[in-house]
Design a protein around this motif. Sequence first.
Motif, PDB file in Angstrom:
ATOM      1  N   HIS A 263       0.789  -0.655   0.272  1.00 57.81           N
ATOM      2  CA  HIS A 263      -0.148  -0.565  -0.007  1.00 57.81           C
ATOM      3  C   HIS A 263       0.535   1.301   0.140  1.00 57.81           C
ATOM      4  CE1 HIS A 263      -3.876  -2.709   1.014  1.00 57.81           C
ATOM      5  NE2 HIS A 263      -2.886  -2.485   1.933  1.00 57.81           N
ATOM      6  N   HIS A 264       2.634   1.542  -0.359  1.00 60.60           N
ATOM      7  CA  HIS A 264       3.081   2.089  -0.717  1.00 60.60           C
ATOM      8  C   HIS A 264       2.217   3.607  -1.503  1.00 60.60           C
ATOM      9  CE1 HIS A 264       6.683   4.632  -0.184  1.00 60.60           C
ATOM     10  NE2 HIS A 264       7.111   4.763  -1.124  1.00 60.60           N
ATOM     11  N   VAL A 265       2.233   4.567  -1.011  1.00 60.27           N
ATOM     12  CA  VAL A 265       2.205   5.892  -1.428  1.00 60.27           C
ATOM     13  C   VAL A 265       3.882   7.126  -2.006  1.00 60.27           C
ATOM     14  CG1 VAL A 265       1.131   8.491  -1.474  1.00 60.27           C
ATOM     15  CG2 VAL A 265       0.200   6.223   0.125  1.00 60.27           C
ATOM     16  N   PHE A 266       3.321   6.434  -3.237  1.00 59.42           N
ATOM     17  CA  PHE A 266       4.989   7.318  -3.814  1.00 59.42           C
ATOM     18  C   PHE A 266       4.565   8.413  -3.590  1.00 59.42           C
ATOM     19  CE2 PHE A 266       4.022   3.752  -5.731  1.00 59.42           C
ATOM     20  CZ  PHE A 266       5.034   2.314  -6.163  1.00 59.42           C
ATOM     21  N   THR A 267       6.570   9.181  -3.075  1.00 59.27           N
ATOM     22  CA  THR A 267       6.759  10.698  -3.296  1.00 59.27           C
ATOM     23  C   THR A 267       7.235  10.991  -4.952  1.00 59.27           C
ATOM     24  OG1 THR A 267       8.731  10.178  -2.905  1.00 59.27           O
ATOM     25  CG2 THR A 267       7.328  10.236  -1.087  1.00 59.27           C
ATOM     26  N   GLU A 268       7.120  12.219  -4.633  1.00 61.99           N
ATOM     27  CA  GLU A 268       7.219  13.145  -5.800  1.00 61.99           C
ATOM     28  C   GLU A 268       8.980  12.685  -5.866  1.00 61.99           C
ATOM     29  OE1 GLU A 268       7.311  17.095  -5.925  1.00 61.99           O
ATOM     30  OE2 GLU A 268       5.224  17.373  -4.950  1.00 61.99           O
ATOM     31  N   GLY A 269       9.433  12.582  -4.891  1.00 64.30           N
ATOM     32  CA  GLY A 269      11.247  11.537  -5.314  1.00 64.30           C
ATOM     33  C   GLY A 269      11.403  10.397  -5.697  1.00 64.30           C
ATOM     34  N   GLU A 270      10.955   9.956  -4.910  1.00 61.74           N
ATOM     35  CA  GLU A 270      10.359   8.214  -5.564  1.00 61.74           C
ATOM     36  C   GLU A 270       9.839   8.643  -7.160  1.00 61.74           C
ATOM     37  OE1 GLU A 270      10.006   6.340  -1.672  1.00 61.74           O
ATOM     38  OE2 GLU A 270       8.109   6.640  -2.550  1.00 61.74           O
ATOM     39  N   VAL A 271       8.683   9.189  -7.401  1.00 65.02           N
ATOM     40  CA  VAL A 271       8.730   9.245  -8.804  1.00 65.02           C
ATOM     41  C   VAL A 271       9.452   9.651  -9.658  1.00 65.02           C
ATOM     42  CG1 VAL A 271       7.283  10.606 -10.287  1.00 65.02           C
ATOM     43  CG2 VAL A 271       6.435   9.576  -8.050  1.00 65.02           C
ATOM     44  N   ASP A 272      10.660  11.105  -9.220  1.00 68.03           N
ATOM     45  CA  ASP A 272      11.485  11.727 -10.288  1.00 68.03           C
ATOM     46  C   ASP A 272      12.378  10.197  -9.939  1.00 68.03           C
ATOM     47  OD1 ASP A 272       9.993  13.479 -10.264  1.00 68.03           O
ATOM     48  OD2 ASP A 272      11.310  14.901  -8.805  1.00 68.03           O
ATOM     49  N   THR A 273      12.694   9.424  -9.603  1.00 69.78           N
ATOM     50  CA  THR A 273      13.833   8.516  -9.241  1.00 69.78           C
ATOM     51  C   THR A 273      13.553   7.754 -10.555  1.00 69.78           C
ATOM     52  OG1 THR A 273      14.990   8.955  -6.757  1.00 69.78           O
ATOM     53  CG2 THR A 273      14.989   6.969  -8.310  1.00 69.78           C
ATOM     54  N   SER A 297      -3.650   8.738  -7.536  1.00 71.74           N
ATOM     55  CA  SER A 297      -4.709   9.449  -6.770  1.00 71.74           C
ATOM     56  C   SER A 297      -4.247  11.397  -6.891  1.00 71.74           C
ATOM     57  CB  SER A 297      -4.508   8.836  -5.444  1.00 71.74           C
ATOM     58  OG  SER A 297      -5.320   7.380  -5.884  1.00 71.74           O
ATOM     59  N   ASN A 298      -2.732  11.258  -6.704  1.00 70.42           N
ATOM     60  CA  ASN A 298      -2.225  12.583  -6.609  1.00 70.42           C
ATOM     61  C   ASN A 298      -1.313  12.739  -7.908  1.00 70.42           C
ATOM     62  OD1 ASN A 298       0.633  11.740  -7.076  1.00 70.42           O
ATOM     63  ND2 ASN A 298       0.197   9.574  -4.664  1.00 70.42           N
ATOM     64  N   THR A 299      -0.974  13.590  -8.632  1.00 70.71           N
ATOM     65  CA  THR A 299       0.276  14.413  -9.583  1.00 70.71           C
ATOM     66  C   THR A 299       0.877  13.452 -10.291  1.00 70.71           C
ATOM     67  OG1 THR A 299      -1.469  16.514  -9.011  1.00 70.71           O
ATOM     68  CG2 THR A 299       0.554  16.648 -11.093  1.00 70.71           C
ATOM     69  N   ALA A 300       1.615  13.677  -8.985  1.00 68.30           N
ATOM     70  CA  ALA A 300       2.979  13.040  -9.224  1.00 68.30           C
ATOM     71  C   ALA A 300       3.191  11.820  -9.502  1.00 68.30           C
ATOM     72  CB  ALA A 300       3.812  12.810  -8.030  1.00 68.30           C
ATOM     73  N   GLY A 301       1.819  11.319  -8.944  1.00 69.03           N
ATOM     74  CA  GLY A 301       1.402   9.607  -9.226  1.00 69.03           C
ATOM     75  C   GLY A 301       1.109   9.928 -10.665  1.00 69.03           C
ATOM     76  N   ARG A 302       0.200  10.303 -10.955  1.00 67.48           N
ATOM     77  CA  ARG A 302      -0.736  10.200 -12.530  1.00 67.48           C
ATOM     78  C   ARG A 302       0.610  10.478 -13.732  1.00 67.48           C
ATOM     79  NH1 ARG A 302      -4.853  12.904  -9.473  1.00 67.48           N
ATOM     80  NH2 ARG A 302      -3.796  15.281  -9.982  1.00 67.48           N
ATOM     81  N   THR A 303       1.402  11.039 -12.790  1.00 64.83           N
ATOM     82  CA  THR A 303       3.129  11.674 -13.890  1.00 64.83           C
ATOM     83  C   THR A 303       3.114  10.029 -14.060  1.00 64.83           C
ATOM     84  OG1 THR A 303       3.239  13.764 -13.587  1.00 64.83           O
ATOM     85  CG2 THR A 303       5.227  12.403 -14.780  1.00 64.83           C
ATOM     86  N   LEU A 304       3.411   9.131 -13.894  1.00 69.27           N
ATOM     87  CA  LEU A 304       4.202   8.341 -13.365  1.00 69.27           C
ATOM     88  C   LEU A 304       3.492   6.985 -14.167  1.00 69.27           C
ATOM     89  CD1 LEU A 304       7.011   6.330 -12.741  1.00 69.27           C
ATOM     90  CD2 LEU A 304       5.502   5.866 -10.222  1.00 69.27           C
TER      91      LEU A 304
END
Length: 339
Positions: A263-273, A297-304
């Motif tokens: 159930h990990h919620v990905f951070t912006e840093g993890e998405v960027d990595t 569910s969030n902007t960074a996640g949708r980018t990934l």
Amino acid sequence: MRAPDFWWRRERTAAASLLAPFGALAGAYASARMKREGRSVGIPVICVGNPTVGGAGKTPTAIHLAHRLAGLGRRAVFLTRGYGGTLHGPAVVDPNRHSSAEVGDEPLLLARAAPVIVGRDRVVAALGAERLGAEALVMDDGFQNPALTKSLSILVVDAGVGIGNGLCVPAGPLRAPLAPQFARADALLLVGEGAPGDEVGIAARAAGLPVLHGRLAPEAGAVARLIGRRLYAFAGIGRPSKFFETLDAVGIRPAQKRAFPDHHVFTEGEVDTLLREADAGDYTLVTTEKDAARLASNTAGRTLLRAAEVLPVRLVPDEASGLELDRLLAKALAPARAV
């Protein structure tokens, strides 16, 4: 949370031995709690649970059962606590309005197959299902919760890891000792293959339970899109290695893999990595449906998510197990038909 490695070791480690007394206390409490009498809500309740903490294939099993119920002429409604979400409910899940942060990732997957009610109070949530036309409630998890009377309870076990060291949380992965859980179950479903699962199956048969077998099969179209590409697989589920094994089983071997907690919620840093590493290695990112539900569910996640492929899986029981599932479901539904 990521399950400690020592949970899944057959030999008892020092950490497991140190925590074993606490596990025994937790297991005794859970066993006593399961003995409480539940409430009947006038609708058959089909419960899909697992004896251990973590992923075992409950959600694909619940979806499969909803489809089988439809084949038997019954409209299913899913009932779930909405683990990881903030919404207490009861509430009907709307994928166009709710995010995984509100209702959890699993309810969003379930909602693709049938209506879903999320509620921390399972009795109150179940009572609200009738207005959705529910003819059967399918519970994703909740086996150890005594609030509702179950018409059918199926325990799901990942055959690759079984019950680990056989100890209760926090010393091992069991939610309660195996014997009292078997005493309240109607069947055991082993997902995948492996000696650990075979051992659990032997114990289940000794307890008088039918043992069913199934596998998680990836969607053929998604597999076709991945063949021949350099892949970077990532997952934040109960056992990420199970996702990687699913890819291997269809002849797709990722060049890179990265595991995250369930159930990990990905951070912006993890998405960027992830995006940077995929670009540097000319990899195609690939992940699970559950991860995709959270990423949306969030902007960074949708980018990934826009840069990744998603590999849906479904439960496929073997022929004999499919027939047994139909028999068990028909038996669970029979009292309601006689009213």
